[in-house]
Scaffold this active site. Structure first.
Site, PDB file in Angstrom:
ATOM      1  CG  ASN A  18      -0.257  -0.012   2.521  1.00  0.00           C
ATOM      2  OD1 ASN A  18      -0.236  -1.042   3.181  1.00  0.00           O
ATOM      3  ND2 ASN A  18       0.324   1.104   2.934  1.00  0.00           N
ATOM      4  CE  LYS A  47       1.490  -5.877  10.051  1.00  0.00           C
ATOM      5  NZ  LYS A  47       2.559  -5.218  10.812  1.00  0.00           N
ATOM      6  CB  ALA A  49       5.440  -3.976  -0.159  1.00  0.00           C
ATOM      7  CG  ASN A 192       4.045  -7.997  18.115  1.00  0.00           C
ATOM      8  OD1 ASN A 192       3.101  -8.584  18.636  1.00  0.00           O
ATOM      9  ND2 ASN A 192       3.910  -6.828  17.509  1.00  0.00           N
ATOM     10  CB  THR A 228       9.858 -10.039  17.599  1.00  0.00           C
ATOM     11  OG1 THR A 228       8.567  -9.457  17.434  1.00  0.00           O
ATOM     12  CG2 THR A 228      10.179 -10.911  16.393  1.00  0.00           C
ATOM     13  CB  ALA A 231      14.797  -2.891  23.108  1.00  0.00           C
ATOM     14  CG  ASP A 254      10.610   5.389  12.647  1.00  0.00           C
ATOM     15  OD1 ASP A 254       9.767   4.649  13.179  1.00  0.00           O
ATOM     16  OD2 ASP A 254      10.438   5.938  11.548  1.00  0.00           O
ATOM     17  CG  ASP A 260       6.879  -5.314   8.248  1.00  0.00           C
ATOM     18  OD1 ASP A 260       6.302  -6.327   8.686  1.00  0.00           O
ATOM     19  OD2 ASP A 260       6.282  -4.263   7.931  1.00  0.00           O
ATOM     20  N   GLY A 295      12.013   6.227   9.085  1.00  0.00           N
ATOM     21  CA  GLY A 295      11.410   5.658   7.876  1.00  0.00           C
ATOM     22  C   GLY A 295      11.242   4.158   8.035  1.00  0.00           C
TER      23      GLY A 295
END
Ligand code: ADP
Length: 308
Positions: A18, A47, A49, A192, A228, A231, A254, A260, A295
């Site tokens: 998307n 997710k 892509a 996660n 996952t 940290a 970020d 992903d 990003g």
């Protein structure tokens, strides 16, 4: 375009794509309110892509299987995949449909965000669409899917893959219910902490609780369950028990897209023939670099940046 586009795809990602449309304003607007914004960015996401790009940047020959509406931003999304050297023969282009769009508002003070996700053509990916990529799926090393496309499409992809011994990875994100039939078709299940708890119907707030949830999920069919922990790294859970692999210590800027990047890295590592722990380490190394930059796709590292 890179030469990878010509290599036989080893990682095939079945999933969503998307356009992320991101506005930055000092604070988020309230209902009915118009604010002056500070910046606007449009960038490809989804997710599926994202994971395809993560694996391709790490050197894996990647193909993408998806349905993309080519009205509005669809052509741009396809061009972005090609730029990364990702094969798009498995993408069904739908001239009548709109591609998926995520409208994201970010507050520059405090970083809070609000998101409206409109799935568009992602919601229309069918088992028949996937069947047209049977040869691609059956000659891959690894097939990866997430839950932003319909489950019948994922099931079809995994059935085809497993029939020829191809390794399947289900990243059960976003947190949605998954039936045992799909879990049994998944060699790897990646979730996660939050998704692990929701899928197992158990608490998962601590590492011990997440480990218990992972063991419960292992009973439902996958050979390996990976949880996952941001940290805190990952829990790798299989027949040999639970192993905690800590994350690399970096200054996070970020963390959007960490999961992903991790999944794409793991897939690239497994496709290369790495052991489970080495493939996890590749995913962790890539994700640690990605979270240290802003990003999502733009933050994903290339292989030359990775030290294992
Ligand atoms: P998701 O984005 O799906 O919630 P996580 O936040 O658990 O996924 O992150 C996935 C992986 O990315 C982690 O297991 C870890 O290896 C890496 N990672 C995430 N956040 C950090 C961080 N702050 N520092 C280092 N690595 C991180």
């Amino acid at each position: 375009m890179t030469q990878r586009a010509n290599a036989a795809p080893q990682v095939v990602v079945v999933g969503s794509i998307n356009m992320d449309m991101v506005s930055h304003s000092r604070r988020l607007p309230g209902p009915g309110e118009t604010l002056m914004g500070e910046a606007f960015v449009m960038a490809p996401g989804g997710k599926g892509a994202n994971q395809a790009v993560a694996a391709a940047r790490l050197g894996a020959p990647v193909a993408f299987v998806s349905r993309v509406g080519t009205r509005q931003h669809g052509a741009e999304l396809l061009a972005a995949l090609a730029e990364e050297g990702i094969a798009t023969s498995g993408v069904v282009a739908d001239p009548a449909a709109l591609p998926g769009v995520a409208v994201i508002m970010v507050a520059s003070e405090g970083g809070e965000n609000s998101i409206v996700y409109v799935p568009g053509s992602n919601a229309q990916l069918s088992a028949a669409d996937v069947q047209t990529s049977a040869a691609l799926l059956q000659s891959a090393k690894v097939v990866v899917a997430q839950l932003e496309v319909p489950v019948p499409a994922i099931t079809q992809a995994f059935e085809l893959a497993r029939a020829t011994g191809v390794t399947t990875i289900l990243n059960a994100a976003p947190a949605l219910p998954v039936g045992d039939a799909l879990l049994a078709l998944s060699n790897w299940l990646i979730v996660n902490e939050t998704e692990a708890g929701q899928l197992a119907g158990m608490a998962s707030g601590s590492v011990d609780e997440a480990a218990a949830a992972a063991l419960a999920l292992l009973q439902r069919g996958p050979q390996q369950v990976l949880v996952t922990l941001g940290a805190q790294g990952v829990l790798l859970c299989g027949a040999a028990g639970v192993q905690h692999l800590p994350a690399r210590v970096v200054k996070a800027v970020d963390t959007v897209g960490a999961g992903d990047t991790f999944v794409g890295g793991l897939a690239a590592g497994l496709a290369e023939g790495m052991s489970a722990t080495d493939a996890v380490r590749l995913g962790q190394a890539a994700a640690a670099i990605a979270v240290s930059r802003s990003g999502v796709q733009s933050a994903m590292p290339r292989r030359a940046e990775i030290t294992l």
